[in-house]
Scaffold this motif. Structure first.
Motif, PDB file in Angstrom:
ATOM      1  N   ALA A 277       2.480   3.266 -13.074  1.00 40.34           N
ATOM      2  CA  ALA A 277       2.644   3.686 -11.747  1.00 40.34           C
ATOM      3  C   ALA A 277       2.106   2.329 -10.779  1.00 40.34           C
ATOM      4  O   ALA A 277       2.661   2.140 -10.100  1.00 40.34           O
ATOM      5  CB  ALA A 277       1.534   4.952 -11.245  1.00 40.34           C
ATOM      6  N   LEU A 278       1.086   1.650 -11.525  1.00 40.02           N
ATOM      7  CA  LEU A 278       0.392   0.584 -10.605  1.00 40.02           C
ATOM      8  C   LEU A 278       1.409  -0.474 -10.795  1.00 40.02           C
ATOM      9  O   LEU A 278       1.497  -1.144  -9.652  1.00 40.02           O
ATOM     10  CB  LEU A 278      -0.959   0.090 -11.082  1.00 40.02           C
ATOM     11  CG  LEU A 278      -1.529  -0.947 -10.930  1.00 40.02           C
ATOM     12  CD1 LEU A 278      -1.848  -0.963  -9.405  1.00 40.02           C
ATOM     13  CD2 LEU A 278      -3.012  -1.144 -11.558  1.00 40.02           C
ATOM     14  N   LEU A 279       1.902  -0.743 -12.009  1.00 35.85           N
ATOM     15  CA  LEU A 279       2.777  -1.794 -12.187  1.00 35.85           C
ATOM     16  C   LEU A 279       4.169  -1.667 -11.221  1.00 35.85           C
ATOM     17  O   LEU A 279       4.522  -2.680 -11.049  1.00 35.85           O
ATOM     18  CB  LEU A 279       3.089  -2.342 -13.644  1.00 35.85           C
ATOM     19  CG  LEU A 279       3.944  -3.485 -13.782  1.00 35.85           C
ATOM     20  CD1 LEU A 279       3.281  -4.598 -13.413  1.00 35.85           C
ATOM     21  CD2 LEU A 279       4.105  -3.576 -15.372  1.00 35.85           C
ATOM     22  N   TRP A 280       4.446  -0.406 -11.205  1.00 36.40           N
ATOM     23  CA  TRP A 280       5.781   0.147 -10.613  1.00 36.40           C
ATOM     24  C   TRP A 280       5.785  -0.312  -9.149  1.00 36.40           C
ATOM     25  O   TRP A 280       6.707  -0.771  -8.434  1.00 36.40           O
ATOM     26  CB  TRP A 280       6.106   1.364 -10.851  1.00 36.40           C
ATOM     27  CG  TRP A 280       7.628   1.767 -10.180  1.00 36.40           C
ATOM     28  CD1 TRP A 280       7.719   2.803  -9.413  1.00 36.40           C
ATOM     29  CD2 TRP A 280       8.851   1.176 -10.445  1.00 36.40           C
ATOM     30  NE1 TRP A 280       8.935   2.745  -8.848  1.00 36.40           N
ATOM     31  CE2 TRP A 280       9.589   2.002  -9.643  1.00 36.40           C
ATOM     32  CE3 TRP A 280       9.298   0.155 -11.131  1.00 36.40           C
ATOM     33  CZ2 TRP A 280      10.889   1.614  -9.477  1.00 36.40           C
ATOM     34  CZ3 TRP A 280      10.621   0.005 -11.012  1.00 36.40           C
ATOM     35  CH2 TRP A 280      11.501   0.676 -10.382  1.00 36.40           C
ATOM     36  N   ARG A 281       4.510  -0.195  -8.773  1.00 37.08           N
ATOM     37  CA  ARG A 281       4.207  -0.633  -7.264  1.00 37.08           C
ATOM     38  C   ARG A 281       4.692  -1.869  -7.020  1.00 37.08           C
ATOM     39  O   ARG A 281       4.783  -2.178  -5.762  1.00 37.08           O
ATOM     40  CB  ARG A 281       2.983  -0.009  -6.743  1.00 37.08           C
ATOM     41  CG  ARG A 281       2.735   1.510  -6.511  1.00 37.08           C
ATOM     42  CD  ARG A 281       1.697   1.826  -5.811  1.00 37.08           C
ATOM     43  NE  ARG A 281       0.323   1.407  -6.205  1.00 37.08           N
ATOM     44  CZ  ARG A 281      -0.322   2.296  -7.284  1.00 37.08           C
ATOM     45  NH1 ARG A 281       0.086   3.478  -7.510  1.00 37.08           N
ATOM     46  NH2 ARG A 281      -1.563   1.732  -7.653  1.00 37.08           N
ATOM     47  N   HIS A 282       4.474  -2.731  -7.823  1.00 41.22           N
ATOM     48  CA  HIS A 282       4.462  -4.154  -7.880  1.00 41.22           C
ATOM     49  C   HIS A 282       6.065  -4.792  -8.140  1.00 41.22           C
ATOM     50  O   HIS A 282       6.300  -5.679  -8.071  1.00 41.22           O
ATOM     51  CB  HIS A 282       3.544  -5.159  -8.270  1.00 41.22           C
ATOM     52  CG  HIS A 282       2.141  -4.560  -7.789  1.00 41.22           C
ATOM     53  ND1 HIS A 282       1.662  -5.203  -6.633  1.00 41.22           N
ATOM     54  CD2 HIS A 282       1.052  -3.641  -7.913  1.00 41.22           C
ATOM     55  CE1 HIS A 282       0.509  -4.868  -6.255  1.00 41.22           C
ATOM     56  NE2 HIS A 282       0.267  -3.848  -7.089  1.00 41.22           N
ATOM     57  N   LEU A 283       6.712  -3.790  -8.742  1.00 46.30           N
ATOM     58  CA  LEU A 283       8.127  -4.244  -9.264  1.00 46.30           C
ATOM     59  C   LEU A 283       9.164  -3.751  -8.436  1.00 46.30           C
ATOM     60  O   LEU A 283      10.214  -4.450  -8.381  1.00 46.30           O
ATOM     61  CB  LEU A 283       8.451  -3.565 -10.823  1.00 46.30           C
ATOM     62  CG  LEU A 283       7.308  -4.287 -11.875  1.00 46.30           C
ATOM     63  CD1 LEU A 283       7.733  -3.600 -13.211  1.00 46.30           C
ATOM     64  CD2 LEU A 283       7.709  -5.670 -11.884  1.00 46.30           C
ATOM     65  N   ARG A 284       9.151  -2.604  -8.043  1.00 49.94           N
ATOM     66  CA  ARG A 284      10.141  -1.763  -7.362  1.00 49.94           C
ATOM     67  C   ARG A 284      10.442  -2.576  -6.319  1.00 49.94           C
ATOM     68  O   ARG A 284       9.782  -3.160  -5.404  1.00 49.94           O
ATOM     69  CB  ARG A 284       9.878  -0.447  -7.049  1.00 49.94           C
ATOM     70  CG  ARG A 284       8.677  -0.296  -5.888  1.00 49.94           C
ATOM     71  CD  ARG A 284       8.539   1.122  -5.678  1.00 49.94           C
ATOM     72  NE  ARG A 284       7.594   1.571  -4.742  1.00 49.94           N
ATOM     73  CZ  ARG A 284       6.710   2.530  -4.565  1.00 49.94           C
ATOM     74  NH1 ARG A 284       6.969   3.590  -5.342  1.00 49.94           N
ATOM     75  NH2 ARG A 284       5.913   2.565  -3.550  1.00 49.94           N
ATOM     76  N   GLY A 285      11.940  -2.152  -5.610  1.00 47.05           N
ATOM     77  CA  GLY A 285      12.468  -2.951  -4.375  1.00 47.05           C
ATOM     78  C   GLY A 285      12.329  -4.364  -4.259  1.00 47.05           C
ATOM     79  O   GLY A 285      12.265  -5.142  -3.262  1.00 47.05           O
ATOM     80  N   LYS A 286      12.589  -4.958  -5.681  1.00 46.40           N
ATOM     81  CA  LYS A 286      12.980  -6.567  -5.705  1.00 46.40           C
ATOM     82  C   LYS A 286      11.442  -6.962  -5.156  1.00 46.40           C
ATOM     83  O   LYS A 286      11.806  -8.174  -4.722  1.00 46.40           O
ATOM     84  CB  LYS A 286      14.235  -6.763  -5.141  1.00 46.40           C
ATOM     85  CG  LYS A 286      15.525  -6.183  -5.632  1.00 46.40           C
ATOM     86  CD  LYS A 286      16.788  -7.079  -4.914  1.00 46.40           C
ATOM     87  CE  LYS A 286      17.802  -6.648  -5.718  1.00 46.40           C
ATOM     88  NZ  LYS A 286      18.943  -7.505  -5.295  1.00 46.40           N
ATOM     89  N   ALA A 287      10.507  -6.765  -5.651  1.00 46.42           N
ATOM     90  CA  ALA A 287       9.034  -7.212  -5.093  1.00 46.42           C
ATOM     91  C   ALA A 287       9.112  -8.596  -5.863  1.00 46.42           C
ATOM     92  O   ALA A 287       8.454  -9.444  -5.052  1.00 46.42           O
ATOM     93  CB  ALA A 287       7.875  -6.287  -5.577  1.00 46.42           C
TER      94      ALA A 287
END
Length: 99
Positions: free
Chosen positions: A6-16
């Protein structure tokens, strides 16, 4: 998802990181934690049960046979060195730009 996922996903999603990632993506007989099809990159987050895992080696070989590179990170790395994990992912994304 695990807390680390979940932590990593917050930094990957939305073409971050400039590209799209999908999470918990079915890929053949496996499910990738995260995958970027554009750069053919799979990200796996592992706990201690994956230490010296023959199954993981087979999985990585299968992904490679289909043109995907697999990056593996320990959950502890995500918790304690998220900036380093993101930097490594960005490096590999850049290196795979021409694929």
């Amino acid at each position: 998802m695990t807390p680390e996922e979940a932590l990593l996903w917050r930094h990957l999603r939305g073409k971050a990181l400039g590209v799209s990632f999908r999470r918990q993506e079915p890929m053949g007989r496996y499910v990738a934690d995260f995958v970027c099809y554009e750069r053919r990159l799979v990200l796996e987050l592992d706990g201690s049960q994956h230490l010296n895992s023959e199954t993981d080696r087979e999985r990585d070989a299968d992904m490679a046979a289909h043109g995907f590179e697999t990056l593996r990170f320990w959950n502890n790395e995500v918790r304690t060195n998220l900036a380093g994990v993101l930097e490594r992912i960005q490096q590999v994304l850049e290196a795979r730009k021409s694929l």
